[in-house]
Design a protein around this motif. Sequence first.
Motif, PDB file in Angstrom:
ATOM      1  N   VAL A 168       0.851  -1.200   0.000  1.00 22.30           N
ATOM      2  CA  VAL A 168       0.000   0.000   0.000  1.00 22.30           C
ATOM      3  C   VAL A 168       0.881   1.241   0.000  1.00 22.30           C
ATOM      4  O   VAL A 168       1.768   1.384   0.843  1.00 22.30           O
ATOM      5  CB  VAL A 168      -0.928   0.038   1.235  1.00 22.30           C
ATOM      6  CG1 VAL A 168      -1.878   1.224   1.140  1.00 22.30           C
ATOM      7  CG2 VAL A 168      -1.705  -1.268   1.364  1.00 22.30           C
ATOM      8  N   ASN A 169       0.658   2.104  -0.969  1.00 25.38           N
ATOM      9  CA  ASN A 169       1.364   3.379  -1.002  1.00 25.38           C
ATOM     10  C   ASN A 169       0.309   4.464  -0.819  1.00 25.38           C
ATOM     11  O   ASN A 169      -0.398   4.816  -1.757  1.00 25.38           O
ATOM     12  CB  ASN A 169       2.084   3.521  -2.345  1.00 25.38           C
ATOM     13  CG  ASN A 169       3.240   4.491  -2.253  1.00 25.38           C
ATOM     14  OD1 ASN A 169       3.231   5.381  -1.402  1.00 25.38           O
ATOM     15  ND2 ASN A 169       4.226   4.328  -3.104  1.00 25.38           N
ATOM     16  N   ALA A 170       0.171   4.918   0.407  1.00 29.71           N
ATOM     17  CA  ALA A 170      -0.909   5.855   0.720  1.00 29.71           C
ATOM     18  C   ALA A 170      -0.393   7.286   0.704  1.00 29.71           C
ATOM     19  O   ALA A 170       0.764   7.534   1.024  1.00 29.71           O
ATOM     20  CB  ALA A 170      -1.473   5.533   2.098  1.00 29.71           C
ATOM     21  N   PHE A 171      -1.248   8.187   0.338  1.00 29.53           N
ATOM     22  CA  PHE A 171      -0.818   9.559   0.093  1.00 29.53           C
ATOM     23  C   PHE A 171      -1.708  10.525   0.865  1.00 29.53           C
ATOM     24  O   PHE A 171      -2.924  10.512   0.723  1.00 29.53           O
ATOM     25  CB  PHE A 171      -0.959   9.828  -1.404  1.00 29.53           C
ATOM     26  CG  PHE A 171      -0.023  10.856  -1.914  1.00 29.53           C
ATOM     27  CD1 PHE A 171       1.134  10.491  -2.579  1.00 29.53           C
ATOM     28  CD2 PHE A 171      -0.289  12.200  -1.729  1.00 29.53           C
ATOM     29  CE1 PHE A 171       2.007  11.448  -3.052  1.00 29.53           C
ATOM     30  CE2 PHE A 171       0.581  13.154  -2.201  1.00 29.53           C
ATOM     31  CZ  PHE A 171       1.736  12.784  -2.866  1.00 29.53           C
ATOM     32  N   VAL A 172      -1.077  11.351   1.679  1.00 27.54           N
ATOM     33  CA  VAL A 172      -1.839  12.322   2.479  1.00 27.54           C
ATOM     34  C   VAL A 172      -1.195  13.702   2.338  1.00 27.54           C
ATOM     35  O   VAL A 172       0.024  13.819   2.372  1.00 27.54           O
ATOM     36  CB  VAL A 172      -1.841  11.886   3.970  1.00 27.54           C
ATOM     37  CG1 VAL A 172      -2.399  12.957   4.867  1.00 27.54           C
ATOM     38  CG2 VAL A 172      -2.642  10.598   4.141  1.00 27.54           C
ATOM     39  N   TYR A 186      -3.772   9.412  -5.659  1.00 29.16           N
ATOM     40  CA  TYR A 186      -2.345   9.051  -5.673  1.00 29.16           C
ATOM     41  C   TYR A 186      -2.055   7.862  -4.755  1.00 29.16           C
ATOM     42  O   TYR A 186      -0.910   7.544  -4.484  1.00 29.16           O
ATOM     43  CB  TYR A 186      -1.485  10.242  -5.245  1.00 29.16           C
ATOM     44  CG  TYR A 186      -1.307  11.263  -6.343  1.00 29.16           C
ATOM     45  CD1 TYR A 186      -0.181  11.241  -7.159  1.00 29.16           C
ATOM     46  CD2 TYR A 186      -2.264  12.235  -6.575  1.00 29.16           C
ATOM     47  CE1 TYR A 186      -0.016  12.167  -8.176  1.00 29.16           C
ATOM     48  CE2 TYR A 186      -2.122  13.168  -7.585  1.00 29.16           C
ATOM     49  CZ  TYR A 186      -0.993  13.123  -8.384  1.00 29.16           C
ATOM     50  OH  TYR A 186      -0.839  14.046  -9.386  1.00 29.16           O
ATOM     51  N   THR A 187      -3.110   7.256  -4.254  1.00 24.12           N
ATOM     52  CA  THR A 187      -2.930   6.114  -3.356  1.00 24.12           C
ATOM     53  C   THR A 187      -3.076   4.832  -4.161  1.00 24.12           C
ATOM     54  O   THR A 187      -4.054   4.681  -4.909  1.00 24.12           O
ATOM     55  CB  THR A 187      -3.985   6.183  -2.229  1.00 24.12           C
ATOM     56  OG1 THR A 187      -3.748   7.378  -1.486  1.00 24.12           O
ATOM     57  CG2 THR A 187      -3.909   4.986  -1.304  1.00 24.12           C
ATOM     58  N   PRO A 193      -4.352   1.994  -8.766  1.00 26.38           N
ATOM     59  CA  PRO A 193      -5.043   3.065  -8.039  1.00 26.38           C
ATOM     60  C   PRO A 193      -6.089   2.487  -7.088  1.00 26.38           C
ATOM     61  O   PRO A 193      -6.803   1.531  -7.438  1.00 26.38           O
ATOM     62  CB  PRO A 193      -5.698   3.886  -9.155  1.00 26.38           C
ATOM     63  CG  PRO A 193      -4.851   3.623 -10.350  1.00 26.38           C
ATOM     64  CD  PRO A 193      -4.367   2.205 -10.216  1.00 26.38           C
ATOM     65  N   VAL A 194      -6.158   3.043  -5.896  1.00 24.56           N
ATOM     66  CA  VAL A 194      -6.984   2.434  -4.841  1.00 24.56           C
ATOM     67  C   VAL A 194      -8.455   2.327  -5.256  1.00 24.56           C
ATOM     68  O   VAL A 194      -9.127   1.342  -4.920  1.00 24.56           O
ATOM     69  CB  VAL A 194      -6.810   3.186  -3.494  1.00 24.56           C
ATOM     70  CG1 VAL A 194      -7.449   4.554  -3.514  1.00 24.56           C
ATOM     71  CG2 VAL A 194      -7.361   2.369  -2.345  1.00 24.56           C
ATOM     72  N   ASN A 195      -8.945   3.321  -6.005  1.00 24.58           N
ATOM     73  CA  ASN A 195     -10.360   3.253  -6.387  1.00 24.58           C
ATOM     74  C   ASN A 195     -10.611   2.110  -7.376  1.00 24.58           C
ATOM     75  O   ASN A 195     -11.666   1.475  -7.345  1.00 24.58           O
ATOM     76  CB  ASN A 195     -10.833   4.597  -6.949  1.00 24.58           C
ATOM     77  CG  ASN A 195     -10.905   5.645  -5.833  1.00 24.58           C
ATOM     78  OD1 ASN A 195     -11.172   5.313  -4.678  1.00 24.58           O
ATOM     79  ND2 ASN A 195     -10.627   6.896  -6.178  1.00 24.58           N
ATOM     80  N   LYS A 199     -12.897  -1.421  -6.726  1.00 31.16           N
ATOM     81  CA  LYS A 199     -13.896  -2.015  -7.646  1.00 31.16           C
ATOM     82  C   LYS A 199     -13.618  -3.511  -7.826  1.00 31.16           C
ATOM     83  O   LYS A 199     -14.525  -4.346  -7.763  1.00 31.16           O
ATOM     84  CB  LYS A 199     -13.848  -1.317  -9.008  1.00 31.16           C
ATOM     85  CG  LYS A 199     -14.634  -0.013  -9.002  1.00 31.16           C
ATOM     86  CD  LYS A 199     -14.698   0.607 -10.400  1.00 31.16           C
ATOM     87  CE  LYS A 199     -14.944   2.097 -10.264  1.00 31.16           C
ATOM     88  NZ  LYS A 199     -14.074   2.912 -11.085  1.00 31.16           N
ATOM     89  N   ILE A 200     -12.328  -3.832  -8.026  1.00 36.16           N
ATOM     90  CA  ILE A 200     -11.957  -5.243  -8.221  1.00 36.16           C
ATOM     91  C   ILE A 200     -12.378  -6.078  -7.001  1.00 36.16           C
ATOM     92  O   ILE A 200     -12.892  -7.184  -7.125  1.00 36.16           O
ATOM     93  CB  ILE A 200     -10.415  -5.379  -8.435  1.00 36.16           C
ATOM     94  CG1 ILE A 200     -10.003  -4.720  -9.750  1.00 36.16           C
ATOM     95  CG2 ILE A 200      -9.966  -6.843  -8.391  1.00 36.16           C
ATOM     96  CD1 ILE A 200      -8.499  -4.524  -9.920  1.00 36.16           C
TER      97      ILE A 200
END
Length: 320
Positions: A168-172, A186-187, A193-195, A199-200
Amino acid sequence: MARKKIALIGSGMIGGTLAHLAAKKEMGDIVLFDIAEGMPQGKALDLSQCGPIEGFDAKITGSNDYADIAGADVVIVTAGVPRKPGMSRDDLLGINLKVMKSVGEGIKNNCPDAFVICITNPLDAMVWALREFSGLPHNKVVGMAGVLDSARFATFLAWEFDCSVKDVNAFVLGGHGDTMVPVTSYTTINGIPVNDYAKIKGVSESRIDEIVDRTRKGGGEIVGLLGNGSAYYAPATSAIAMAEAYLGDQKRILPCASYVEGKYGLDGLYVGVPTVIGAGGTEEVIEIELSDEEKSNLKVSTDAVEELLEACKGLDEGLK
Ligand code: APR
Protein backbone atom coordinates in the motif's frame (compact mmCIF):
# COMPACT_ATOMS: atom_id res chain seq x y z
CA MET A 1 34.52 8.61 11.61
CA ALA A 2 32.89 9.88 14.78
CA ARG A 3 29.37 8.70 15.44
CA LYS A 4 26.48 10.98 14.56
CA LYS A 5 24.76 12.75 17.43
CA ILE A 6 21.02 12.71 17.85
CA ALA A 7 19.38 15.04 20.33
CA LEU A 8 15.86 14.32 21.49
CA ILE A 9 14.20 17.36 23.06
CA GLY A 10 11.43 15.96 25.22
CA SER A 11 12.02 12.55 26.76
CA GLY A 12 8.42 11.50 27.32
CA MET A 13 6.59 8.71 25.55
CA ILE A 14 7.66 9.61 22.02
CA GLY A 15 11.13 10.75 23.13
CA GLY A 16 11.84 7.45 24.88
CA THR A 17 10.58 5.44 21.92
CA LEU A 18 12.73 7.53 19.56
CA ALA A 19 15.79 6.83 21.69
CA HIS A 20 15.13 3.09 21.67
CA LEU A 21 14.63 2.98 17.90
CA ALA A 22 17.66 5.18 17.15
CA ALA A 23 19.85 3.06 19.43
CA LYS A 24 18.65 -0.23 17.95
CA LYS A 25 19.43 1.10 14.49
CA GLU A 26 22.83 2.43 15.68
CA MET A 27 22.03 5.80 14.15
CA GLY A 28 24.46 7.53 16.50
CA ASP A 29 24.94 8.62 20.09
CA ILE A 30 21.80 9.90 21.72
CA VAL A 31 21.09 12.73 24.14
CA LEU A 32 17.70 12.67 25.83
CA PHE A 33 16.85 16.20 27.00
CA ASP A 34 13.93 17.23 29.18
CA ILE A 35 13.02 19.89 31.73
CA ALA A 36 11.95 17.15 34.13
CA GLU A 37 14.93 16.35 36.34
CA GLY A 38 16.09 12.76 36.62
CA MET A 39 13.64 11.38 34.06
CA PRO A 40 15.86 11.69 30.95
CA GLN A 41 18.83 10.40 32.95
CA GLY A 42 16.75 7.45 34.16
CA LYS A 43 15.49 6.60 30.68
CA ALA A 44 19.03 6.91 29.29
CA LEU A 45 20.32 4.47 31.87
CA ASP A 46 17.48 2.01 31.28
CA LEU A 47 17.92 2.20 27.49
CA SER A 48 21.72 1.86 27.74
CA GLN A 49 21.16 -1.45 29.49
CA CYS A 50 19.28 -2.74 26.42
CA GLY A 51 22.58 -2.47 24.53
CA PRO A 52 24.19 -5.73 25.71
CA ILE A 53 20.97 -7.63 25.03
CA GLU A 54 20.19 -6.14 21.67
CA GLY A 55 23.82 -5.72 20.70
CA PHE A 56 23.90 -2.06 19.83
CA ASP A 57 26.74 0.39 20.36
CA ALA A 58 25.32 3.79 21.17
CA LYS A 59 26.11 6.16 24.00
CA ILE A 60 22.80 7.26 25.51
CA THR A 61 22.78 10.12 28.01
CA GLY A 62 20.09 12.15 29.74
CA SER A 63 20.32 15.87 30.38
CA ASN A 64 18.56 19.00 31.61
CA ASP A 65 21.20 21.28 30.11
CA TYR A 66 21.01 22.50 26.52
CA ALA A 67 24.83 22.63 26.39
CA ASP A 68 24.70 18.82 26.08
CA ILE A 69 23.02 18.96 22.67
CA ALA A 70 26.00 20.90 21.25
CA GLY A 71 26.94 19.80 17.75
CA ALA A 72 23.93 17.49 17.28
CA ASP A 73 23.42 16.35 13.68
CA VAL A 74 19.71 15.65 14.12
CA VAL A 75 17.32 17.11 16.68
CA ILE A 76 13.87 15.63 17.16
CA VAL A 77 11.49 17.77 19.18
CA THR A 78 8.61 16.31 21.17
CA ALA A 79 8.78 18.75 24.08
CA GLY A 80 5.42 20.01 25.17
CA VAL A 81 2.11 18.85 26.48
CA PRO A 82 0.31 16.04 24.67
CA ARG A 83 -3.37 16.10 23.88
CA LYS A 84 -5.73 14.88 26.58
CA PRO A 85 -9.17 13.37 25.83
CA GLY A 86 -11.56 16.08 24.72
CA MET A 87 -8.72 18.52 24.01
CA SER A 88 -8.19 19.51 20.37
CA ARG A 89 -4.68 19.89 19.00
CA ASP A 90 -5.38 23.59 18.76
CA ASP A 91 -6.08 23.91 22.49
CA LEU A 92 -2.44 23.09 22.96
CA LEU A 93 -1.31 26.16 21.07
CA GLY A 94 -0.60 28.58 23.92
CA ILE A 95 1.30 26.11 26.09
CA ASN A 96 3.39 24.55 23.37
CA LEU A 97 4.25 27.86 21.71
CA LYS A 98 6.18 28.88 24.84
CA VAL A 99 7.93 25.51 24.80
CA MET A 100 8.96 26.04 21.15
CA LYS A 101 10.50 29.36 22.10
CA SER A 102 12.85 27.82 24.66
CA VAL A 103 13.62 24.83 22.42
CA GLY A 104 14.29 27.11 19.41
CA GLU A 105 16.75 29.15 21.45
CA GLY A 106 18.45 26.01 22.76
CA ILE A 107 18.96 24.78 19.20
CA LYS A 108 20.11 28.17 17.89
CA ASN A 109 22.75 28.45 20.64
CA ASN A 110 24.03 24.89 20.57
CA CYS A 111 23.53 23.12 17.24
CA PRO A 112 22.57 25.59 14.50
CA ASP A 113 23.71 23.14 11.79
CA ALA A 114 21.34 20.36 12.83
CA PHE A 115 18.44 18.93 10.84
CA VAL A 116 15.44 19.53 13.08
CA ILE A 117 12.30 17.40 13.02
CA CYS A 118 9.36 18.74 15.02
CA ILE A 119 6.62 16.45 16.32
CA THR A 120 4.99 18.69 18.93
CA ASN A 121 1.35 19.55 18.20
CA PRO A 122 -0.41 21.47 16.81
CA LEU A 123 2.23 20.42 14.32
CA ASP A 124 2.02 22.81 11.38
CA ALA A 125 2.00 25.84 13.66
CA MET A 126 4.65 24.51 16.05
CA VAL A 127 7.14 23.67 13.28
CA TRP A 128 6.68 27.17 11.86
CA ALA A 129 7.20 28.76 15.29
CA LEU A 130 10.21 26.54 16.03
CA ARG A 131 11.81 27.65 12.75
CA GLU A 132 11.12 31.29 13.59
CA PHE A 133 12.53 31.01 17.13
CA SER A 134 15.59 28.97 16.06
CA GLY A 135 16.43 31.11 13.03
CA LEU A 136 17.64 27.99 11.14
CA PRO A 137 17.17 27.87 7.35
CA HIS A 138 13.74 26.56 6.29
CA ASN A 139 15.26 23.48 4.62
CA LYS A 140 16.70 22.35 7.97
CA VAL A 141 13.45 22.46 9.94
CA VAL A 142 10.61 20.10 9.08
CA GLY A 143 7.52 18.68 10.75
CA MET A 144 6.59 15.02 11.10
CA ALA A 145 2.96 14.36 10.27
CA GLY A 146 2.47 13.02 6.76
CA VAL A 147 4.55 9.87 7.23
CA LEU A 148 2.36 9.02 10.22
CA ASP A 149 -0.92 10.01 8.58
CA SER A 150 -0.09 7.98 5.46
CA ALA A 151 0.90 5.03 7.62
CA ARG A 152 -2.48 5.20 9.33
CA PHE A 153 -4.24 5.38 5.96
CA ALA A 154 -2.14 2.48 4.65
CA THR A 155 -2.88 0.37 7.73
CA PHE A 156 -6.65 0.80 7.38
CA LEU A 157 -6.52 0.11 3.62
CA ALA A 158 -4.45 -3.04 4.11
CA TRP A 159 -6.98 -4.27 6.68
CA GLU A 160 -9.88 -3.53 4.34
CA PHE A 161 -8.32 -5.25 1.33
CA ASP A 162 -6.72 -7.99 3.40
CA CYS A 163 -3.41 -7.27 1.67
CA SER A 164 0.16 -6.64 2.79
CA VAL A 165 0.88 -3.17 4.15
CA LYS A 166 4.05 -3.34 2.05
CA ASP A 167 1.94 -3.07 -1.10
CA VAL A 168 0.00 0.00 0.00
CA ASN A 169 1.36 3.38 -1.00
CA ALA A 170 -0.91 5.85 0.72
CA PHE A 171 -0.82 9.56 0.09
CA VAL A 172 -1.84 12.32 2.48
CA LEU A 173 -1.52 16.09 2.03
CA GLY A 174 -2.29 19.20 4.04
CA GLY A 175 -2.24 20.08 7.71
CA HIS A 176 -1.94 17.50 10.48
CA GLY A 177 -5.40 17.66 11.89
CA ASP A 178 -8.94 16.80 11.14
CA THR A 179 -8.67 18.78 7.88
CA MET A 180 -5.82 16.67 6.47
CA VAL A 181 -6.35 15.53 2.90
CA PRO A 182 -5.90 11.81 2.20
CA VAL A 183 -5.48 11.81 -1.60
CA THR A 184 -7.03 8.66 -3.03
CA SER A 185 -6.03 9.54 -6.62
CA TYR A 186 -2.34 9.05 -5.67
CA THR A 187 -2.93 6.11 -3.36
CA THR A 188 -2.11 2.74 -4.87
CA ILE A 189 -2.07 -0.93 -4.00
CA ASN A 190 1.19 -1.97 -5.60
CA GLY A 191 0.64 0.53 -8.41
CA ILE A 192 -3.09 -0.12 -8.84
CA PRO A 193 -5.04 3.07 -8.04
CA VAL A 194 -6.98 2.43 -4.84
CA ASN A 195 -10.36 3.25 -6.39
CA ASP A 196 -9.75 0.70 -9.18
CA TYR A 197 -8.65 -1.89 -6.65
CA ALA A 198 -11.76 -1.18 -4.59
CA LYS A 199 -13.90 -2.02 -7.65
CA ILE A 200 -11.96 -5.24 -8.22
CA LYS A 201 -12.46 -6.25 -4.57
CA GLY A 202 -16.08 -5.07 -4.37
CA VAL A 203 -15.32 -2.37 -1.79
CA SER A 204 -17.77 0.51 -2.08
CA GLU A 205 -16.86 4.19 -2.49
CA SER A 206 -18.57 4.96 0.80
CA ARG A 207 -16.36 2.40 2.57
CA ILE A 208 -13.26 4.16 1.20
CA ASP A 209 -14.76 7.44 2.44
CA GLU A 210 -15.13 5.91 5.91
CA ILE A 211 -11.47 4.88 5.84
CA VAL A 212 -10.47 8.40 4.80
CA ASP A 213 -12.51 9.77 7.70
CA ARG A 214 -10.95 7.33 10.18
CA THR A 215 -7.49 8.37 8.93
CA ARG A 216 -8.31 12.04 9.51
CA LYS A 217 -9.36 11.26 13.07
CA GLY A 218 -6.63 8.65 13.60
CA GLY A 219 -4.81 10.56 16.33
CA GLY A 220 -7.99 11.28 18.28
CA GLU A 221 -9.06 7.63 18.14
CA ILE A 222 -5.87 6.62 19.95
CA VAL A 223 -6.14 9.50 22.44
CA GLY A 224 -9.64 8.29 23.32
CA LEU A 225 -8.46 4.72 23.85
CA LEU A 226 -5.32 5.49 25.84
CA GLY A 227 -7.14 7.79 28.19
CA ASN A 228 -4.06 9.67 29.36
CA GLY A 229 -1.85 10.51 26.42
CA SER A 230 -1.45 10.32 22.68
CA ALA A 231 0.11 7.91 20.19
CA TYR A 232 3.83 7.32 20.43
CA TYR A 233 5.02 4.15 18.68
CA ALA A 234 4.04 5.15 15.13
CA PRO A 235 4.92 8.86 15.58
CA ALA A 236 8.42 7.88 16.74
CA THR A 237 8.84 5.34 13.92
CA SER A 238 7.82 8.01 11.39
CA ALA A 239 10.34 10.58 12.62
CA ILE A 240 13.10 7.98 12.60
CA ALA A 241 12.38 7.27 8.90
CA MET A 242 12.80 11.00 8.22
CA ALA A 243 16.04 11.19 10.23
CA GLU A 244 17.42 8.17 8.35
CA ALA A 245 16.56 9.80 5.01
CA TYR A 246 18.63 12.83 6.05
CA LEU A 247 21.58 11.00 7.59
CA GLY A 248 21.78 8.52 4.69
CA ASP A 249 21.17 11.15 1.97
CA GLN A 250 18.42 8.81 0.78
CA LYS A 251 16.49 11.40 -1.30
CA ARG A 252 13.26 9.74 -0.21
CA ILE A 253 10.01 11.42 -1.15
CA LEU A 254 8.17 11.63 2.14
CA PRO A 255 5.07 13.58 3.04
CA CYS A 256 6.27 16.11 5.62
CA ALA A 257 5.25 19.48 6.99
CA SER A 258 7.67 21.48 4.84
CA TYR A 259 8.02 25.16 4.16
CA VAL A 260 6.12 25.92 0.97
CA GLU A 261 6.67 29.15 -0.87
CA GLY A 262 5.10 29.49 -4.30
CA LYS A 263 4.06 25.88 -4.91
CA TYR A 264 0.43 24.85 -4.29
CA GLY A 265 -0.41 28.56 -4.42
CA LEU A 266 1.05 28.99 -0.93
CA ASP A 267 3.08 31.89 0.27
CA GLY A 268 5.39 30.90 3.11
CA LEU A 269 3.60 28.26 5.14
CA TYR A 270 4.50 24.92 6.74
CA VAL A 271 2.08 22.29 5.54
CA GLY A 272 2.10 18.61 4.59
CA VAL A 273 3.48 18.11 1.07
CA PRO A 274 5.60 15.45 -0.66
CA THR A 275 9.19 16.39 0.09
CA VAL A 276 12.57 15.05 -1.00
CA ILE A 277 14.71 14.49 2.11
CA GLY A 278 18.44 14.05 1.67
CA ALA A 279 21.70 15.43 3.00
CA GLY A 280 20.49 18.95 2.19
CA GLY A 281 17.53 18.56 4.53
CA THR A 282 14.23 19.15 2.80
CA GLU A 283 15.72 19.43 -0.67
CA GLU A 284 12.60 19.86 -2.78
CA VAL A 285 8.85 20.14 -2.44
CA ILE A 286 7.08 18.13 -5.14
CA GLU A 287 3.97 19.78 -6.55
CA ILE A 288 1.47 17.22 -7.84
CA GLU A 289 -1.68 17.70 -9.95
CA LEU A 290 -4.81 17.76 -7.83
CA SER A 291 -8.48 17.48 -8.73
CA ASP A 292 -10.72 20.47 -8.01
CA GLU A 293 -12.13 18.68 -4.97
CA GLU A 294 -8.65 17.89 -3.63
CA LYS A 295 -7.61 21.49 -4.24
CA SER A 296 -10.54 22.81 -2.27
CA ASN A 297 -9.90 20.29 0.55
CA LEU A 298 -6.27 21.40 0.65
CA LYS A 299 -7.43 25.01 0.84
CA VAL A 300 -9.61 24.24 3.87
CA SER A 301 -6.61 22.57 5.48
CA THR A 302 -4.13 25.36 4.73
CA ASP A 303 -6.66 28.00 5.85
CA ALA A 304 -6.84 26.20 9.20
CA VAL A 305 -3.03 26.27 9.45
CA GLU A 306 -2.97 29.98 8.56
CA GLU A 307 -5.51 30.69 11.27
CA LEU A 308 -3.24 28.99 13.81
CA LEU A 309 -0.25 31.04 12.67
CA GLU A 310 -2.25 34.23 13.19
CA ALA A 311 -3.14 33.00 16.68
CA CYS A 312 0.57 32.34 17.38
CA LYS A 313 1.46 35.84 16.22
CA GLY A 314 -1.13 37.20 18.63
CA LEU A 315 0.41 35.22 21.48
CA ASP A 316 4.07 36.13 20.97
CA GLU A 317 5.23 39.57 19.90
CA GLY A 318 8.47 38.15 18.51
CA LEU A 319 6.56 36.32 15.75
CA LYS A 320 5.47 38.26 12.70
N1 APR B 1 11.53 21.70 27.35
C1 APR B 1 11.84 20.38 27.28
N2 APR B 1 10.96 19.41 27.53
C2 APR B 1 9.74 19.77 27.89
C3 APR B 1 9.33 21.11 28.00
C4 APR B 1 10.31 22.11 27.71
N3 APR B 1 10.03 23.39 27.80
N4 APR B 1 8.03 21.15 28.37
C5 APR B 1 7.63 19.88 28.48
N5 APR B 1 8.66 19.05 28.19
C6 APR B 1 8.67 17.59 28.22
C7 APR B 1 7.84 16.98 29.33
O1 APR B 1 8.53 17.03 30.57
C8 APR B 1 7.63 15.58 28.82
O2 APR B 1 8.59 14.68 29.32
O3 APR B 1 8.12 17.08 27.05
C9 APR B 1 7.81 15.71 27.30
C10 APR B 1 6.57 15.33 26.51
O4 APR B 1 6.38 13.98 26.69
P1 APR B 1 4.94 13.31 26.85
O5 APR B 1 4.15 14.17 27.78
O6 APR B 1 5.14 11.89 27.19
O7 APR B 1 4.31 13.50 25.40
P2 APR B 1 4.50 12.60 24.10
O8 APR B 1 3.46 11.55 24.07
O9 APR B 1 5.93 12.20 23.98
O10 APR B 1 4.11 13.65 22.97
C11 APR B 1 4.90 14.81 22.75
O11 APR B 1 4.16 15.04 20.47
O12 APR B 1 2.39 14.08 19.28
C12 APR B 1 2.85 15.19 19.95
O13 APR B 1 0.83 16.10 20.82
C13 APR B 1 2.00 15.44 21.16
O14 APR B 1 2.88 17.60 21.55
C14 APR B 1 2.92 16.26 22.00
C15 APR B 1 4.30 15.70 21.69
